[in-house]
Design a protein around this motif. Structure first.
Motif, PDB file in Angstrom:
ATOM      1  N   ALA A  77       0.855  -1.190   0.000  1.00  0.00           N
ATOM      2  CA  ALA A  77       0.000   0.000   0.000  1.00  0.00           C
ATOM      3  C   ALA A  77       0.889   1.236   0.000  1.00  0.00           C
ATOM      4  N   PHE A  78       0.425   2.286  -0.662  1.00  0.00           N
ATOM      5  CA  PHE A  78       1.208   3.511  -0.743  1.00  0.00           C
ATOM      6  C   PHE A  78       0.286   4.677  -1.086  1.00  0.00           C
ATOM      7  N   VAL A  79       0.749   5.895  -0.780  1.00  0.00           N
ATOM      8  CA  VAL A  79       0.002   7.108  -1.095  1.00  0.00           C
ATOM      9  C   VAL A  79       0.712   7.816  -2.240  1.00  0.00           C
ATOM     10  N   VAL A  80      -0.047   8.170  -3.287  1.00  0.00           N
ATOM     11  CA  VAL A  80       0.535   8.847  -4.442  1.00  0.00           C
ATOM     12  C   VAL A  80      -0.186  10.166  -4.713  1.00  0.00           C
ATOM     13  N   SER A  81       0.530  11.073  -5.331  1.00  0.00           N
ATOM     14  CA  SER A  81      -0.038  12.350  -5.744  1.00  0.00           C
ATOM     15  C   SER A  81      -0.649  12.214  -7.125  1.00  0.00           C
ATOM     16  N   VAL A  82      -1.245  13.296  -7.606  1.00  0.00           N
ATOM     17  CA  VAL A  82      -1.822  13.285  -8.947  1.00  0.00           C
ATOM     18  C   VAL A  82      -0.745  13.166 -10.014  1.00  0.00           C
ATOM     19  N   LEU A  83       0.518  13.375  -9.638  1.00  0.00           N
ATOM     20  CA  LEU A  83       1.633  13.249 -10.573  1.00  0.00           C
ATOM     21  C   LEU A  83       2.334  11.908 -10.430  1.00  0.00           C
ATOM     22  N   GLU A 124       3.594  10.573  -7.799  1.00  0.00           N
ATOM     23  CA  GLU A 124       4.737  10.664  -6.897  1.00  0.00           C
ATOM     24  C   GLU A 124       4.377   9.900  -5.626  1.00  0.00           C
ATOM     25  N   VAL A 125       5.163   8.902  -5.285  1.00  0.00           N
ATOM     26  CA  VAL A 125       4.907   8.133  -4.067  1.00  0.00           C
ATOM     27  C   VAL A 125       5.327   8.983  -2.878  1.00  0.00           C
ATOM     28  N   LEU A 126       4.351   9.368  -2.053  1.00  0.00           N
ATOM     29  CA  LEU A 126       4.607  10.225  -0.898  1.00  0.00           C
ATOM     30  C   LEU A 126       4.992   9.415   0.324  1.00  0.00           C
ATOM     31  N   ILE A 127       4.456   8.229   0.439  1.00  0.00           N
ATOM     32  CA  ILE A 127       4.802   7.323   1.535  1.00  0.00           C
ATOM     33  C   ILE A 127       4.348   5.926   1.141  1.00  0.00           C
ATOM     34  N   GLN A 128       5.093   4.908   1.549  1.00  0.00           N
ATOM     35  CA  GLN A 128       4.763   3.530   1.208  1.00  0.00           C
ATOM     36  C   GLN A 128       5.116   2.621   2.380  1.00  0.00           C
ATOM     37  N   ASN A 129       4.390   1.498   2.494  1.00  0.00           N
ATOM     38  CA  ASN A 129       4.711   0.554   3.567  1.00  0.00           C
ATOM     39  C   ASN A 129       5.775  -0.423   3.083  1.00  0.00           C
ATOM     40  N   GLU A 130       6.221  -1.290   3.993  1.00  0.00           N
ATOM     41  CA  GLU A 130       7.316  -2.205   3.667  1.00  0.00           C
ATOM     42  C   GLU A 130       6.957  -3.190   2.553  1.00  0.00           C
ATOM     43  N   PRO A 131       5.749  -3.797   2.566  1.00  0.00           N
ATOM     44  CA  PRO A 131       5.408  -4.682   1.441  1.00  0.00           C
ATOM     45  C   PRO A 131       5.457  -3.978   0.090  1.00  0.00           C
ATOM     46  N   ALA A 132       5.068  -2.705   0.053  1.00  0.00           N
ATOM     47  CA  ALA A 132       5.134  -1.945  -1.198  1.00  0.00           C
ATOM     48  C   ALA A 132       6.576  -1.733  -1.626  1.00  0.00           C
ATOM     49  N   ARG A 133       7.455  -1.458  -0.672  1.00  0.00           N
ATOM     50  CA  ARG A 133       8.873  -1.305  -1.014  1.00  0.00           C
ATOM     51  C   ARG A 133       9.434  -2.609  -1.560  1.00  0.00           C
ATOM     52  N   ALA A 134       9.032  -3.720  -0.943  1.00  0.00           N
ATOM     53  CA  ALA A 134       9.534  -5.014  -1.389  1.00  0.00           C
ATOM     54  C   ALA A 134       9.059  -5.344  -2.798  1.00  0.00           C
ATOM     55  N   LEU A 135       7.832  -4.965  -3.123  1.00  0.00           N
ATOM     56  CA  LEU A 135       7.261  -5.282  -4.431  1.00  0.00           C
ATOM     57  C   LEU A 135       7.698  -4.303  -5.510  1.00  0.00           C
ATOM     58  N   LEU A 189      -4.702   6.697  -1.775  1.00  0.00           N
ATOM     59  CA  LEU A 189      -4.100   5.555  -1.095  1.00  0.00           C
ATOM     60  C   LEU A 189      -4.378   4.330  -1.950  1.00  0.00           C
ATOM     61  N   VAL A 190      -3.335   3.729  -2.487  1.00  0.00           N
ATOM     62  CA  VAL A 190      -3.466   2.594  -3.387  1.00  0.00           C
ATOM     63  C   VAL A 190      -3.117   1.312  -2.627  1.00  0.00           C
ATOM     64  N   VAL A 191      -4.008   0.335  -2.685  1.00  0.00           N
ATOM     65  CA  VAL A 191      -3.819  -0.936  -1.989  1.00  0.00           C
ATOM     66  C   VAL A 191      -3.823  -2.057  -3.017  1.00  0.00           C
ATOM     67  N   LEU A 192      -2.808  -2.910  -2.968  1.00  0.00           N
ATOM     68  CA  LEU A 192      -2.689  -4.033  -3.887  1.00  0.00           C
ATOM     69  C   LEU A 192      -2.948  -5.330  -3.125  1.00  0.00           C
ATOM     70  N   THR A 193      -3.867  -6.133  -3.610  1.00  0.00           N
ATOM     71  CA  THR A 193      -4.214  -7.398  -2.947  1.00  0.00           C
ATOM     72  C   THR A 193      -4.268  -8.512  -3.976  1.00  0.00           C
ATOM     73  N   ALA A 194      -4.326  -9.729  -3.480  1.00  0.00           N
ATOM     74  CA  ALA A 194      -4.461 -10.909  -4.339  1.00  0.00           C
ATOM     75  C   ALA A 194      -5.520 -11.822  -3.745  1.00  0.00           C
ATOM     76  N   ALA A 195      -6.166 -12.609  -4.581  1.00  0.00           N
ATOM     77  CA  ALA A 195      -7.216 -13.519  -4.119  1.00  0.00           C
ATOM     78  C   ALA A 195      -6.651 -14.519  -3.125  1.00  0.00           C
ATOM     79  N   PRO A 196      -7.341 -14.751  -2.000  1.00  0.00           N
ATOM     80  CA  PRO A 196      -6.861 -15.713  -0.999  1.00  0.00           C
ATOM     81  C   PRO A 196      -6.634 -17.091  -1.612  1.00  0.00           C
ATOM     82  N   GLY A 197      -5.517 -17.707  -1.249  1.00  0.00           N
ATOM     83  CA  GLY A 197      -5.216 -19.042  -1.726  1.00  0.00           C
ATOM     84  C   GLY A 197      -4.618 -19.108  -3.112  1.00  0.00           C
TER      85      GLY A 197
END
Length: 278
Positions: free
Chosen positions: A118-124, A126-137, A252-260
């Protein structure tokens, strides 16, 4: 710069926050009432020594960029953010134009999303802040400066690096989406803005961008489903959800995947390993 007022404000605001307010673990042995200095420094991406000197009234005048990081780390309201700038010897940011400030409510949601990118981006873009899973991906976006902070700008100027995260058949579609999004931002922010700076620079550097810009597509959206390529784990299919601020200047953009699913297993692997090499 009012060093005494700045120091007092930082100390008191730090004491008002709990680790859980910013997504940190409390720990078994904790004597500090609020956040520790090193925790604020970590959240603001600065050295503990630099932050400590600000609280001790002996640090240098912080830059506007540093104040923006502190405002996010301390979860300041817009009024508190303005006060922080003024006592530091800067004018308060104009609230009517694009800003790097992230609202505390958005940050509180992000703090609770520790198991999925998950991360927060601007209209341009620009990633303003991101969590650790987002950095890893997606990689750590905190090191970019200037126009390179914009993912739209990098898509057309650093194609080998940026486009490698998407399957080649998806490149044309993403180019259209990014240019249409930039056109919307350009219309909202005006010619004399960062959006205008990006447009002028890309028109001289990318014939692909220039051709798409002439089409005049205007739309800001996030694909509901996309495939991302991690350099070592490979292709990962994710669903994309976006939560916008009231003025739609940030998402705030959140990336998920189907369980299993295979993708869910890959995201879990990234979460466990973090930014370490697989």
């Amino acid at each position: 710069m009012d060093r005494e007022a700045l120091a007092d404000f930082l100390v008191r605001r730090r004491a008002q926050l709990k680790p859980s307010d910013v997504g940190l673990s409390t720990g078994a042995r904790r004597r500090t009432a609020g956040l520790r200095r090193e925790e604020v420094a970590q959240l603001a991406a600065m050295s503990t020594d630099y932050y400590a000197r600000l609280e001790q009234q002996r640090g240098p005048q912080p830059s506007v960029q540093m104040l923006a990081s502190l405002a996010r780390a301390l979860r300041l309201t817009p009024d508190e953010r303005d006060y922080l700038h003024r006592v530091s010897g800067h004018s308060a940011p104009d609230r009517t134009i694009f800003t790097d400030y992230v609202h505390p409510g958005m940050l509180r949601v992000l703090d609770r999303l520790q198991d999925t990118p998950a991360f927060v981006v601007s209209v341009l873009d620009e990633v303003l802040i991101q969590n650790e899973p987002a950095r890893a991906l997606l990689g750590d976006a905190s090191g970019f400066e200037g126009l390179e902070r914009s993912g739209i700008y990098r898509w057309f100027t650093a194609a080998e690096q940026e486009r490698g995260r998407y399957p080649e058949p998806d490149h044309e579609h993403r180019s259209h989406v990014l240019v249409a999004s930039l056109r919307a931002a350009y219309g909202a922010l005006g010619e004399q803005s960062r959006a205008g700076d990006i447009v002028r620079e890309l028109l001289t550097r990318s014939s692909e961008f220039a051709a798409l810009w002439d089409v005049h597509e205007v739309q800001r959206r996030f694909d509901d489903h996309k495939v991302l390529i991690h350099p070592e784990i490979g292709a990962i299919e994710v669903d994309c959800q976006a939560l916008f601020t009231e003025d739609e200047s940030q998402a705030l953009v959140v990336l998920t995947a189907a369980p299993g699913s295979d993708a869910a297993s890959k995201l879990e692997l990234l979460r466990v390993l973090g930014t370490q090499r697989v």
